[in-house]
Write a protein that holds these residues in place. Sequence first.
Motif, PDB file in Angstrom:
ATOM      1  N   PRO A  87       0.800  -1.224   0.000  1.00  0.00           N
ATOM      2  CA  PRO A  87       0.000   0.000   0.000  1.00  0.00           C
ATOM      3  C   PRO A  87       0.833   1.274   0.000  1.00  0.00           C
ATOM      4  O   PRO A  87       0.360   2.312  -0.453  1.00  0.00           O
ATOM      5  CB  PRO A  87      -0.838  -0.116   1.275  1.00  0.00           C
ATOM      6  N   ASP A 125       1.495   1.749  -3.635  1.00  0.00           N
ATOM      7  CA  ASP A 125       0.270   1.688  -4.447  1.00  0.00           C
ATOM      8  C   ASP A 125       0.354   0.636  -5.550  1.00  0.00           C
ATOM      9  O   ASP A 125       0.003   0.891  -6.705  1.00  0.00           O
ATOM     10  CB  ASP A 125      -0.051   3.053  -5.075  1.00  0.00           C
ATOM     11  N   ASN A 126       0.832  -0.582  -5.189  1.00  0.00           N
ATOM     12  CA  ASN A 126       0.880  -1.610  -6.214  1.00  0.00           C
ATOM     13  C   ASN A 126       0.669  -3.017  -5.656  1.00  0.00           C
ATOM     14  O   ASN A 126       0.791  -3.270  -4.464  1.00  0.00           O
ATOM     15  CB  ASN A 126       2.175  -1.533  -7.028  1.00  0.00           C
ATOM     16  N   LYS A 173      -1.308  -1.130 -10.631  1.00  0.00           N
ATOM     17  CA  LYS A 173      -1.390   0.052  -9.775  1.00  0.00           C
ATOM     18  C   LYS A 173      -2.708  -0.019  -9.003  1.00  0.00           C
ATOM     19  O   LYS A 173      -3.781  -0.091  -9.600  1.00  0.00           O
ATOM     20  CB  LYS A 173      -1.322   1.326 -10.610  1.00  0.00           C
ATOM     21  N   PRO A 176      -4.502   1.818  -5.447  1.00  0.00           N
ATOM     22  CA  PRO A 176      -4.351   2.786  -4.354  1.00  0.00           C
ATOM     23  C   PRO A 176      -4.160   2.081  -3.014  1.00  0.00           C
ATOM     24  O   PRO A 176      -4.840   1.099  -2.713  1.00  0.00           O
ATOM     25  CB  PRO A 176      -5.659   3.576  -4.383  1.00  0.00           C
ATOM     26  N   GLY A 177      -3.225   2.586  -2.229  1.00  0.00           N
ATOM     27  CA  GLY A 177      -2.894   1.961  -0.958  1.00  0.00           C
ATOM     28  C   GLY A 177      -3.713   2.498   0.204  1.00  0.00           C
ATOM     29  O   GLY A 177      -4.155   3.639   0.200  1.00  0.00           O
TER      30      GLY A 177
END
Length: 190
Positions: free
Chosen positions: A120, A123-124, A142, A144-145
Amino acid sequence: MRPRHALMLIVALISATSLADQAKKKTWDFAMDEPGKIAKGFTNEVGRWEVAKDGDNQVLAQKAKSEDAVFNVTLVEGTSYKDLDLSVKLKAVAGDIDRGGGVVWRAKDAKNYYIARYNPLEDNFRVYKVQDGKRTQFQSAKIPGDEKWHTLRVTMSGTKIACYLDGQKHLEVDDTTFSEAGKIGLWSKA
């Protein structure tokens, strides 16, 4: 290389099903394990894995402060899966440079396995192989974390790998590196 914060990853539940025998599902939770010790049937291959409290739940936590290049691994003793459906409920809770965590499968040992992990902080969501301790990325998505609980799931049949996060397939790979059955386990970076 800087050490990371402890308690990088906490896991509430891990389950695996052999695709050859869909009726035999094995689930591990940590409700009966002693806090402060490794969960029954798990090994401290790399890092410091121990049962901890998360609210009212008991979870398996990776608590080592590791250098950047260290991949923390715990394997489940007595497991041997080739084609499988593997999932884990996880939450990343700390880490300044990395917060990656996920599952390993077809593991020969702590230096040879497949890994799917969510990070996170970056973001991947990615899938790799680790061969002789060297990590090679296959694919990345990709995403979102956040620091919420997520379900990471991997299926593998023959050479085909599919990776899901919270029920959505994000990654697909075809690879022949590890063709034999191997152990399953958990992974954390940092």
